[in-house]
Design an enzyme around this catalytic site. Sequence first.
Site, PDB file in Angstrom:
ATOM      1  N   TYR A  25      -2.343 -42.498   8.244  1.00  0.00           N
ATOM      2  CA  TYR A  25      -3.670 -42.590   7.631  1.00  0.00           C
ATOM      3  C   TYR A  25      -4.729 -41.919   8.503  1.00  0.00           C
ATOM      4  O   TYR A  25      -5.799 -42.445   8.735  1.00  0.00           O
ATOM      5  CB  TYR A  25      -4.029 -44.059   7.369  1.00  0.00           C
ATOM      6  CG  TYR A  25      -5.045 -44.266   6.260  1.00  0.00           C
ATOM      7  CD1 TYR A  25      -4.688 -44.141   4.933  1.00  0.00           C
ATOM      8  CD2 TYR A  25      -6.369 -44.588   6.558  1.00  0.00           C
ATOM      9  CE1 TYR A  25      -5.612 -44.333   3.919  1.00  0.00           C
ATOM     10  CE2 TYR A  25      -7.308 -44.786   5.549  1.00  0.00           C
ATOM     11  CZ  TYR A  25      -6.919 -44.661   4.227  1.00  0.00           C
ATOM     12  OH  TYR A  25      -7.841 -44.848   3.217  1.00  0.00           O
ATOM     13  N   GLY A  26      -4.387 -40.722   8.992  1.00  0.00           N
ATOM     14  CA  GLY A  26      -5.393 -39.905   9.666  1.00  0.00           C
ATOM     15  C   GLY A  26      -6.309 -39.274   8.624  1.00  0.00           C
ATOM     16  O   GLY A  26      -6.346 -39.705   7.463  1.00  0.00           O
ATOM     17  N   ASP A  83       3.220 -33.811  13.569  1.00  0.00           N
ATOM     18  CA  ASP A  83       4.539 -33.157  13.639  1.00  0.00           C
ATOM     19  C   ASP A  83       5.424 -33.752  14.722  1.00  0.00           C
ATOM     20  O   ASP A  83       6.634 -33.912  14.540  1.00  0.00           O
ATOM     21  CB  ASP A  83       4.377 -31.660  13.931  1.00  0.00           C
ATOM     22  CG  ASP A  83       3.859 -30.886  12.735  1.00  0.00           C
ATOM     23  OD1 ASP A  83       3.969 -31.391  11.596  1.00  0.00           O
ATOM     24  OD2 ASP A  83       3.341 -29.775  12.929  1.00  0.00           O
ATOM     25  N   HIS A 108       3.155 -30.035   5.786  1.00  0.00           N
ATOM     26  CA  HIS A 108       3.476 -28.942   6.714  1.00  0.00           C
ATOM     27  C   HIS A 108       4.979 -28.939   6.870  1.00  0.00           C
ATOM     28  O   HIS A 108       5.610 -29.996   6.927  1.00  0.00           O
ATOM     29  CB  HIS A 108       2.774 -29.161   8.063  1.00  0.00           C
ATOM     30  CG  HIS A 108       3.048 -28.093   9.081  1.00  0.00           C
ATOM     31  ND1 HIS A 108       3.103 -26.744   8.760  1.00  0.00           N
ATOM     32  CD2 HIS A 108       3.286 -28.164  10.416  1.00  0.00           C
ATOM     33  CE1 HIS A 108       3.355 -26.044   9.863  1.00  0.00           C
ATOM     34  NE2 HIS A 108       3.478 -26.878  10.867  1.00  0.00           N
ATOM     35  N   GLU A 195      -2.071 -19.811  14.044  1.00  0.00           N
ATOM     36  CA  GLU A 195      -2.621 -20.642  15.115  1.00  0.00           C
ATOM     37  C   GLU A 195      -2.510 -19.938  16.471  1.00  0.00           C
ATOM     38  O   GLU A 195      -3.446 -19.955  17.271  1.00  0.00           O
ATOM     39  CB  GLU A 195      -1.861 -21.973  15.183  1.00  0.00           C
ATOM     40  CG  GLU A 195      -2.133 -22.912  14.023  1.00  0.00           C
ATOM     41  CD  GLU A 195      -1.176 -24.088  13.994  1.00  0.00           C
ATOM     42  OE1 GLU A 195      -1.406 -24.998  13.190  1.00  0.00           O
ATOM     43  OE2 GLU A 195      -0.180 -24.089  14.773  1.00  0.00           O
ATOM     44  N   GLU A 227     -23.585 -14.694  23.918  1.00  0.00           N
ATOM     45  CA  GLU A 227     -23.100 -13.471  23.268  1.00  0.00           C
ATOM     46  C   GLU A 227     -21.623 -13.536  22.873  1.00  0.00           C
ATOM     47  O   GLU A 227     -21.226 -12.950  21.866  1.00  0.00           O
ATOM     48  CB  GLU A 227     -23.335 -12.262  24.193  1.00  0.00           C
ATOM     49  CG  GLU A 227     -24.800 -11.967  24.469  1.00  0.00           C
ATOM     50  CD  GLU A 227     -25.617 -11.742  23.203  1.00  0.00           C
ATOM     51  OE1 GLU A 227     -25.057 -11.244  22.198  1.00  0.00           O
ATOM     52  OE2 GLU A 227     -26.808 -12.080  23.193  1.00  0.00           O
TER      53      GLU A 227
END
Length: 329
Positions: A25-26, A83, A108, A195, A227
């Site tokens: 439950y994230g 994971d 995933h 990623e 910058e």
Amino acid sequence: MAKVYYDKDLKSNALTKKTVAVIGYGAQGRAQALNLKDSKVKVVVSELKGTDNYKQAKKDGFEPMDAAVAAKKADLIHILTPDTVQAKVYKEQIEPNLKKGNALGFSHGFNIHFHQIVPPKGVDVYMVAPKGPGTLVREMYEAKQGVPCLIAVYQDATKKAKKIALSYAKAIGGMRAGVLETTFSEETETDLFGEQVVLCGGVTKLIQKGFETLVEAGYQPEIAYFECLHELKLITDLVYKKGIGGMRKVVSDTAEYGDLTRGRRVIDDRVKDQMKKILGEIQSGEFSREWILENQAKRPVYKALKIKEEKHLIEKIGQKLRKMMPWIK
């Protein structure tokens, strides 16, 4: 080109009279569970007792339970834990409670594609992967909109796995925006590649090296920060909304000319050669094996590199300068 599915393309709902267990439950688990519930799907959730996520699930009206209990109650078990713990949770709590005809879902493909989870033959295995964070998945659903999703079928035991994936995607709002079909291998390998070479690894190193170049040339680190890091948001927001070509139409002609003539000198074919090498490591399983062993050894390399990066001058300068920016808070 990938086929895109919308709400109108789904003629029947494969989740009718089914119970879905959301394991974890994230942010993503919360969004998907709440969206399913609001779509009139029967949902149970699993989360570790005493955690903040457990308390949030209680606040949201759920009665969180052990993964084993949730798996026993459910027809569809959708795994949304990190994971690195999925294989353990699956082996110890979910696998013993799987029944023939159940469906096992993921957002995933890592653990399925790299065989850390090997489901029994009699269950469907599908993926529904929203292309956005959980907070956005929930926000868009509540706004009667949606976040695009990827779907994939790894194992089609009941010959209904694709319909299950589409029904799940519709229930969380994905088919309002559009759902693209992929495979577990394509989703996993492209996700890891993005990623490592662009979104996280490539961008952070580009920022750091640009910052170091200016500081080593005698420029103030505060100016170098503005910058090379701070103004990146302006460009990424434009690329996100308008694409690369659209961004180039908005920035100054000077910036665009510098982009067109100098960018290719920084990101050249040598960089692309390294990208191909990294992609090869992902495809062969070399990276997954390395990461799995790293976790088994309690992450010594991960921890050492993390500490080193946290000591970089750009981090100290950033902490100071961000205090000047009330809009960030």
